[in-house]
Design an enzyme around this catalytic site. Structure first.
Site, PDB file in Angstrom:
ATOM      1  N   HIS A  53       0.866  -1.185   0.000  1.00  0.00           N
ATOM      2  CA  HIS A  53       0.000   0.000   0.000  1.00  0.00           C
ATOM      3  C   HIS A  53       0.901   1.233   0.000  1.00  0.00           C
ATOM      4  O   HIS A  53       1.774   1.375   0.861  1.00  0.00           O
ATOM      5  CB  HIS A  53      -0.917   0.000   1.225  1.00  0.00           C
ATOM      6  CG  HIS A  53      -1.863  -1.149   1.252  1.00  0.00           C
ATOM      7  ND1 HIS A  53      -2.060  -1.950   2.358  1.00  0.00           N
ATOM      8  CD2 HIS A  53      -2.688  -1.641   0.291  1.00  0.00           C
ATOM      9  CE1 HIS A  53      -2.954  -2.876   2.088  1.00  0.00           C
ATOM     10  NE2 HIS A  53      -3.350  -2.713   0.839  1.00  0.00           N
ATOM     11  N   GLU A  56       1.794   3.650   3.117  1.00  0.00           N
ATOM     12  CA  GLU A  56       2.346   3.047   4.332  1.00  0.00           C
ATOM     13  C   GLU A  56       3.869   3.125   4.251  1.00  0.00           C
ATOM     14  O   GLU A  56       4.539   2.187   3.819  1.00  0.00           O
ATOM     15  CB  GLU A  56       1.838   1.616   4.474  1.00  0.00           C
ATOM     16  CG  GLU A  56       0.311   1.563   4.587  1.00  0.00           C
ATOM     17  CD  GLU A  56      -0.243   0.152   4.688  1.00  0.00           C
ATOM     18  OE1 GLU A  56       0.553  -0.810   4.746  1.00  0.00           O
ATOM     19  OE2 GLU A  56      -1.479   0.012   4.707  1.00  0.00           O
ATOM     20  N   HIS A 147       3.772  -3.464   7.022  1.00  0.00           N
ATOM     21  CA  HIS A 147       2.674  -2.534   6.738  1.00  0.00           C
ATOM     22  C   HIS A 147       2.524  -1.548   7.889  1.00  0.00           C
ATOM     23  O   HIS A 147       3.124  -1.700   8.954  1.00  0.00           O
ATOM     24  CB  HIS A 147       1.348  -3.295   6.591  1.00  0.00           C
ATOM     25  CG  HIS A 147       1.204  -4.054   5.323  1.00  0.00           C
ATOM     26  ND1 HIS A 147       0.330  -3.692   4.310  1.00  0.00           N
ATOM     27  CD2 HIS A 147       1.816  -5.182   4.885  1.00  0.00           C
ATOM     28  CE1 HIS A 147       0.410  -4.558   3.318  1.00  0.00           C
ATOM     29  NE2 HIS A 147       1.311  -5.478   3.642  1.00  0.00           N
ATOM     30  N   GLU A 210       2.077  -5.237  11.176  1.00  0.00           N
ATOM     31  CA  GLU A 210       1.425  -3.927  11.191  1.00  0.00           C
ATOM     32  C   GLU A 210       2.145  -3.065  12.221  1.00  0.00           C
ATOM     33  O   GLU A 210       2.133  -3.356  13.415  1.00  0.00           O
ATOM     34  CB  GLU A 210      -0.057  -4.064  11.534  1.00  0.00           C
ATOM     35  CG  GLU A 210      -0.859  -4.899  10.535  1.00  0.00           C
ATOM     36  CD  GLU A 210      -1.197  -4.138   9.258  1.00  0.00           C
ATOM     37  OE1 GLU A 210      -0.915  -2.916   9.190  1.00  0.00           O
ATOM     38  OE2 GLU A 210      -1.742  -4.755   8.324  1.00  0.00           O
TER      39      GLU A 210
END
Length: 322
Positions: A53, A56, A147, A210
């Site tokens: 993405h 990010e 991410h 994450e």
């Protein structure tokens, strides 16, 4: 190749595409694709990916610093590594994706999306992993996909692991804890993520990490993730990391909330954090005459997003494991 990130963001092809550095050889394989091979024989292969993405950016900056340490010789390389910056065009534009979410496309699922830069890139990345893993005899295969989350979270750093038919290896889970992950989420069904693809097709031990919240380049406080960066440095150099004194909490996915039409309503506001708890019977979402409620005593939400395209996931509901 100490300017890999700059080349990727500018879409520039380097004049020299391969070379030698401090104890390893490098090959530029294409935009956002860099292979590193130690001079000494190794039986471990690692995919290090970020930027699937494009908004990010913290993980991309982390990888850039790791590469600088490798090229300077301050960090020793003991794995074959494929570095992947997943969506170069979205990274350059500072947006999540240009057309469609690539992390729903892997495992051939890109064929069900309208053709776009993302579908072509998903296909290219699948082929890149195929080539990387088939060209070596690695006994150990890992994939760490870095991410950041759209929302804030009750756990600043957490990992999401794909559905896997075999038990997870203890040393892999222990490393995730040593990397500062406060929670691990275990999927129970296949999906279109990059990590599910590498796990299913190549038997890799894979995890989506994450790390905090999505911010533009230059606005990230990387000190928040120093424990993760240190663990990655130790991993690359073959140094054993100390086990976390407080192992990550464990959750498993019990249901998925999916938006099917414009009538969909998710009853969570923009301030709802990842891992927010909901009691049994709570109304989570409605769509026409369909109601989604909490069925366990307590469930925790992950990735709530009412604005997804029709047919896509608007959230995951989790239960805590003992």
């Amino acid at each position: 190749m100490d300017n890999f990130l700059a080349l990727t963001l500018s879409g520039t092809t380097p004049r020299v595409r391969q070379g030698k550095s401090a104890g390893f050889r490098w090959r530029w394989l294409g935009h956002g694709l860099l292979e590193l091979t130690p001079d000494a024989p190794v039986d471990r292969a690692l995919i290090l990916s970020a930027g699937i993405h494009g908004n990010e950016t913290a993980p991309v900056e982390m990888l850039d610093k790791l590469l600088s340490a490798l090229y300077s010789g301050s960090l020793t390389l003991t794995w074959r590594v494929l570095v992947v910056l997943g969506n170069p065009q979205a990274l350059a534009a500072g947006i999540r994706y240009c057309h469609s979410d690539m992390n729903r496309m892997f495992g051939g699922r890109w064929q069900s999306f309208a053709e776009s830069d993302e579908t072509r890139r998903a296909r290219e990345l699948e082929l890149s992993l195929e080539t990387f893993f088939s060209s070596g005899q690695a006994r150990v295969r890992w994939h760490l996909d870095l991410h950041t989350a759209i929302r804030g979270s009750h756990h600043l750093r957490f990992g999401v692991l794909p559905q896997r038919d075999r038990p997870w290896e203890a040393d892999f889970l222990a490393w995730l804890g040593a990397a500062g992950l406060e929670a691990l989420v275990f999927h129970q069904a296949p999906g279109g993520t990059f990590t599910h693809f590498s796990s299913e097709h190549f038997g890799a031990l894979s995890c989506t990490l994450e790390l905090g919240k999505a911010l533009p380049f230059g606005q990230n406080d990387l000190t928040q993730f120093s424990v993760t960066s240190q663990a990655l440095s130790a991993l690359l150099s073959g140094v054993e990391t100390s086990t976390s004194s407080s192992p990550p909490l464990r959750y498993r996915v019990v249901s998925q909330i999916t938006r099917h039409s414009d009538k969909f309503a998710l009853y969570m506001d923009a301030q709802t954090l990842n891992f927010t708890a909901f009691a049994k019977g709570t109304l989570l979402a409605e769509e026409g005459d369909k109601r989604v409620t909490v069925t366990h005593d307590v469930e925790y939400v992950l990735f709530p997003n009412p604005a997804v395209a029709c047919g896509l996931r608007a959230g995951l509901m989790l239960e805590r494991l003992p």
